[in-house]
Every structure is written in C-alpha cells, then in structure tokens.
Design a protein around this motif. Sequence first.
Motif, short mmCIF file in Angstrom:
data_model
loop_
_atom_site.label_atom_id
_atom_site.label_comp_id
_atom_site.label_asym_id
_atom_site.label_seq_id
_atom_site.Cartn_x
_atom_site.Cartn_y
_atom_site.Cartn_z
N ILE A 44 1.05 -1.14 0.10
CA ILE A 44 0.35 0.15 -0.21
C ILE A 44 0.84 0.91 -0.05
O ILE A 44 1.47 1.47 1.47
N ALA A 45 0.92 2.09 -0.89
CA ALA A 45 1.93 3.00 -0.80
C ALA A 45 0.71 4.63 -0.47
O ALA A 45 0.34 4.73 -1.18
N MET A 46 1.27 4.94 0.05
CA MET A 46 1.00 6.03 0.42
C MET A 46 1.51 7.50 0.46
O MET A 46 2.88 7.50 0.62
N GLU A 67 2.14 10.91 10.53
CA GLU A 67 1.66 10.80 11.48
C GLU A 67 -0.66 10.15 10.60
O GLU A 67 -1.45 9.43 10.84
N GLN A 68 -0.40 10.88 10.04
CA GLN A 68 -1.68 11.04 9.20
C GLN A 68 -1.47 9.53 7.76
O GLN A 68 -2.42 8.69 7.25
N GLN A 69 -0.02 9.36 7.84
CA GLN A 69 -0.02 8.72 6.61
C GLN A 69 0.11 6.65 7.32
O GLN A 69 -0.39 6.11 6.70
N LYS A 70 0.49 7.18 8.75
CA LYS A 70 0.43 5.69 9.22
C LYS A 70 -0.92 5.38 9.15
O LYS A 70 -2.27 4.20 9.24
N GLU A 71 -2.03 6.49 9.77
CA GLU A 71 -3.58 6.44 10.39
C GLU A 71 -4.16 5.64 9.10
O GLU A 71 -4.92 5.12 9.39
N GLY A 116 -3.53 4.79 5.56
CA GLY A 116 -2.60 3.41 6.08
C GLY A 116 -3.04 2.29 6.48
O GLY A 116 -3.84 1.28 6.14
N GLN A 117 -3.56 2.29 7.62
CA GLN A 117 -3.63 1.09 8.61
C GLN A 117 -5.08 0.84 8.24
O GLN A 117 -5.66 -0.01 7.97
N ARG A 118 -6.57 2.45 7.97
CA ARG A 118 -7.41 2.00 7.87
C ARG A 118 -7.49 1.25 6.30
O ARG A 118 -8.56 0.46 6.23
N TYR A 151 3.60 1.50 2.78
CA TYR A 151 4.95 2.34 1.69
C TYR A 151 4.80 3.50 2.15
O TYR A 151 3.87 4.05 1.18
N SER A 152 5.90 4.71 2.12
CA SER A 152 5.87 6.31 2.21
C SER A 152 6.80 6.57 0.63
O SER A 152 7.71 6.07 0.46
N VAL A 153 5.30 6.98 0.10
CA VAL A 153 5.52 7.15 -1.58
C VAL A 153 7.06 8.58 -1.12
O VAL A 153 6.89 9.47 -0.40
N ALA A 154 8.19 8.51 -1.83
CA ALA A 154 8.75 9.81 -2.05
C ALA A 154 8.85 10.13 -2.75
O ALA A 154 8.64 10.43 -4.03
N PRO A 155 8.82 12.36 -2.00
CA PRO A 155 8.62 12.79 -3.41
C PRO A 155 9.42 13.18 -4.71
O PRO A 155 10.48 12.77 -4.38
#
Lengths: 365, 365
Positions: A159-161, A183-187, A189-191, A216-220
């Motif tokens: 799941i790429a966030m 925090e938003q990425q985590k929250e 992403g988990q949802r 996964y956190s997408v790099a800018p």
Amino acid sequence: MCALLLSACGNLQNSSLSSGGGDTSKSTVQTTSSSDSSSYDVLLSGGKYKTSPISGLTAADNSNQFNSRSFESGLMSLSKKQFSTNSYVFQEGQVLSASTVTNWLARKSKKNSSGLNPASNGSTDENKRAPMYFQQMLEEDYLTKQDGKYKLAGMSIGIAMNKIDYYQKKQYGATYKTTISTEQQKEQGQRIAQEVVKRLRANKQVGNIPIVVGLYSVAPEDTLVGGTYFQYSVSKSGSLGNWSTLNYKNQMLPTVNGENAINSSDSDAFTNFKDNIQDYFPNLSGVTAQAHYDGNNLKSMDVTINTQFDGLAQITSFTQFVQQSASKYLPSGADLDINIQTVDAQQAVVTRTNGKFNSHVYNAD
Amino acid sequence: MCALLLSACGNLQNSSLSSGGGDTSKSTVQTTSSSDSSSYDVLLSGGKYKTSPISGLTAADNSNQFNSRSFESGLMSLSKKQFSTNSYVFQEGQVLSASTVTNWLARKSKKNSSGLNPASNGSTDENKRAPMYFQQMLEEDYLTKQDGKYKLAGMSIGIAMNKIDYYQKKQYGATYKTTISTEQQKEQGQRIAQEVVKRLRANKQVGNIPIVVGLYSVAPEDTLVGGTYFQYSVSKSGSLGNWSTLNYKNQMLPTVNGENAINSSDSDAFTNFKDNIQDYFPNLSGVTAQAHYDGNNLKSMDVTINTQFDGLAQITSFTQFVQQSASKYLPSGADLDINIQTVDAQQAVVTRTNGKFNSHVYNAD
C-alpha cells in the motif's frame, strides 16, 4: 533492503526448468529456478511469465522513478519473512483486476462507493482539501505445490501512501501540493490496509491464506532516492495482526540542501572515496550515491559515476581503480552497486555482495 | 579475443595501490592493480590516468561504433604474447603526438611528405581513385620498473586498414565508397607498418625496445560487428620480423542477408536459445548476438536482448531464465556477455567467463 541480486558464482551450471502440474509439456506450469536460495523461483503459468494487471496504476502524479523498484523489492523482502523461498514460488499478483484497483485508488463518491481515498470536501486549498493519501497498490502471489499443482498459498499487498500529494486546481493547470504528516500516513494506511484485507477475504480465490501487508511511503518528486516501507502486518487468516514498525531510510550522498547525514561516518567515507577517484581521474562529471539504511545501520549503497571518457583501456583501468577505492574507503559491511556510465551508455559495473567483489566492463571485445 | 573482464570472485579484498618511483606520495607514479593476473596493471603517471593524444584520430569517416573497442582490446590481446602482464604495466601511448599522426594518416603530398596514405591521382571514380587505406592508428606503451622508476620497455602499434573507404566527391556531398581487396589491405598494411617502425626507431624515446605491430581490418559501416586483427609482427630491435596470420572473424547472429553461418552448429544453438526465451517471454523486441571466432572455433558471444518490460520482478525472473537458457543451449566453451536492456536503460547483465556464470540486475533496491 532486498538486494535481489542473482549472485551465482559457479553454482548454476546445472540449473534447469522445473516442470510442475503433473505434465512436462511447457504449455502447462513451469518455474524459472533462482540460482540463489534467498530468491524465489518464479511461476511461468501456461508457459509464460504473467504480469499483474494492476501494475503501474497510480492515484496521482509522481515522477520520481526511484519509487517503483523499491516498492516492488521492499514488498518481496517483507514477504520472505512469511513465505520461505524454499517452499513458495512467486507470481505477480493475478487476483486483483485493473478495474477493481482503479476504483479503490479513486476517491469515495456516490458513483464509486469502493473508493479508498477520502471523498472530496470541495476545497482546493493546499491545507484544507482532503488529499489523496493512497497512491498505488501492489499484489504479489506466493504459491505452493499441492497434489502436483501450484496453488495460491500466500499473498503480499503493498500500500503506497503519499508523503506529498501533487494536484492541479484545474486540468492542465499549475501543480500544487499537500503535505501529509507521518501520523496521517500511518493512520490512513492502516485504515486502507484493514479494508483491503477485509475485501480480499471475501474473494473466494483468497479465502483464508496468510496475507502480508506493507505500508510504503512514496518519496517526493525531488528527493533523488526512492521511498521506503514504514510498517507491516500479517493477517494469518482473518483480520490484520499488530503492526510492526520499520526504520528504513534512504539518503542521497553527498547530502544536498544542507541536510544532515543519517550517519556522518558513512557520509565521510563516501566523500573520501569520491575525492580519491576524482584525484586520479579528473574527468568525472558526477559521483553520487543512494545510501540505504535500517535505522542508523548502512545496508547498501548504489553509486553512480558519470564519466566523460569511454575508451576501453581507460574504462577498464578506471573500473579496477574504483573497485580498489571502494574496498579501501567505503564501509565494509554494506553491499555495493556501482554503475559507471557515460551520457550515452552503461560502461561498467562493480558490485560487492556479502563482501565479495565482482566487476564487468561492457563490450570489452 | 581479449575479453578484458576484471573477473574477481573474492580475490580483491586486499587490493591496494602500489606506489613506485621510490616515493610514496601520490603525485609521483602509481599503478591501478588488476584483480586478475591475465590483465595489466595500469600506470597512473603523476597521479593521473593519461590518455593517448592520438586516440580517436581517423583518416576517413566510418560510423561503425563496434570498431573502436575491438581495435583497442585486440591490440592489448596481441601484446600479452610479447609483454607479460606480470612484468609490464600498461599506459596509453605517450610517444606519438596528435600532429604527427594526423600527418601520417593524411595523403602524401608536397605539403605533407610524411603522409602514409597514397597521393591523390586526381580521380574521384570509385574504381580509379587511390583510396585511403590507412584509417587509424593506436599506440600502447608497456613499461617496466628499472632502478625504482617505470621506463618504456615495449610498445604496440595498431594499424587500422579500411575494407571500404567512404568518401565524398565534393564537400557535404553524397557518400561514395571504394572497396579494398584483402590483398591490398595486407600489402599496404605491411608497407605502412614497416615505415612506422622505421620512424619510431629514429625516435630516441623508443630506441631499440620491442615493438608489436597489428594490422586491423576496419568493419564496414553496415555490418553490426566490429573489425578484427588479421596479421601481426614483432620487431625485436631493428625492423619487423615475419608476419603471422590471424583468423579472427566476427559474425552477427541470427545471420542477415542470406549470409552463411561461420559455424552452423553455433548458429543453430543461438536460434534455440532465442526461441526458448521468446516462447516464455513473448514481449521481447530483439535478441541478437555478435559471435567472435578464431578460425571456426567460437571464442565468445556478446548477446543483446531488448525487452519491453522493466518491472523488477519480471526483469529478475527473466534474468534467471536467460541464464538457465544460456547454460542449456549456448555452446559451453564460449565466454558470454548478455546484456538485457530496454530502450531507456540497461536492466541486467549475465556473463559467463571460463565457465562461471554471474548475473546482476540493476537498481534492485
């Protein structure tokens, strides 16, 4: 990081196609055999390699080319903790269709009740709008041989966030961006992960097999390194278990924009390496690295060296010299992948995998 | 053919810079150490790699990019018979200057008495004019350490002879060509070589050191393979000794324009290899090889595979499969250099050197 190197010093002489499915004709099921017990064999279903229909689908724009490979390799690396390379063979995801995932990646709306990005709140203001959190999705299938046939026995979902959501206020207009907090990425992403697993469980092809989910956190766009997985969880049969935190970080060396080094001794080592080769071969147009960390621990380094020369003797000598300098200056524990190139073409490659150097000059005869 | 591979499975951990010249500061003389006893160490004179001033000078046009590397690697290969890699270090030619060689490559004329191409006979007719035989020249220097200093102790000269001389009747006009027979290449090449050695002997930097001269036939523009050395001779101290004939040949596979295969069993083996990988991975845009022969004996094969896919899992799996197929189908005695690429970029490389496979996928993390 998963290196996915097919390192094979002499042990692949007897490699062969394994046939499965109780039928030896190539039109049924075969695998490509990995030369390395730490890599998966790959299923060739119907005698062909099958790509995933959802490959490359994205919710918003992001031109950073470094994301796509680490999104794939990182999920395979997480999968190895759950699905042993000795027991499972790999296939690109075949369960989720392009139309399904296109809907999931879109915003929730009256027309699209399955959308996993939030419904628009009407605002186009960078700080007030509801951003697109969910950028891309990846399915990997892991199969085992049961009663002579390969059956789906495990699945991994990436799941790429987005870290930054790039958007236009009007079509073809200027690009704006909304920054999304960790925090938003985590929250979010988990949802999304929980909802995806719930939907997969309702699919009879999936049923109760184990599912690994990585966030996964997408790099800018402007970072020159790829993103990283930051959390993962396993659903043994029902819903997801606890989340484990991952501390992977990537950094460009030399550091740019006054950024602090993740580990200053690695950064210094790279500078010494760079200075040494530039002293002896002054005509280099650039020496940069992507350093991959687990916490503060350097796992691997991808170095790119741009040269202005391409004569064979010089490239060959330079490749020797790069290997010597890497051995002398770069941190000894890290795997290395050093690409030597001109504007036109790849010229040579030097690798170090588990401490073992290897190098190759292209078109040397 | 000289493969010039820096094959180093684990034996370069302790490599280091050797310093010479009785002085350990890097501003004097050092060498890059080869990881392989069959390759030369390279002199870094004054702490820098020195290129040859005559590198790249040519008499006439020829856009075949495959010539330049085999012109270099072939001469180094011939040199090894005379100058042991254990005793000599390599440096690109430093004796001949660009202005000298520019004059030598030009036609003989009143203004240019040192020209080694024939004077113009006034004709521009393809079959009546005096063609440019002598296309390019290469100097390689071989040094030994004497009394703590590196001194020139051997030299190799490559004389590139045109097979086809491309020319214009007027500036920026259409290109015409004069074909040169094998006999003419040989006769003119030997004439030029003798004159070059005579002139070098008159140079006090050279004096009476051994000189290896190789005659190279430049491949025409449309052949898709490089040229080959066809004769060589050694001058121990005075003039040149007898000429030895070389039977190197290159061929593109699959063969084109109804050309006969040099060795049909190699050609069949390549077709089987190609068919096998195209069966399993149908989205390949091309699979071709340059086969390098000594007589009818296949020495090495450079294979290029163009793919339309670049996903990591697929490239990795494909690379495994290519290695398996190469091991199964391609002639076991030949060294292999298999490049897997998309239009944009190099994706992976598979090599076999002295029977040992090695493979590498780019940007795998």
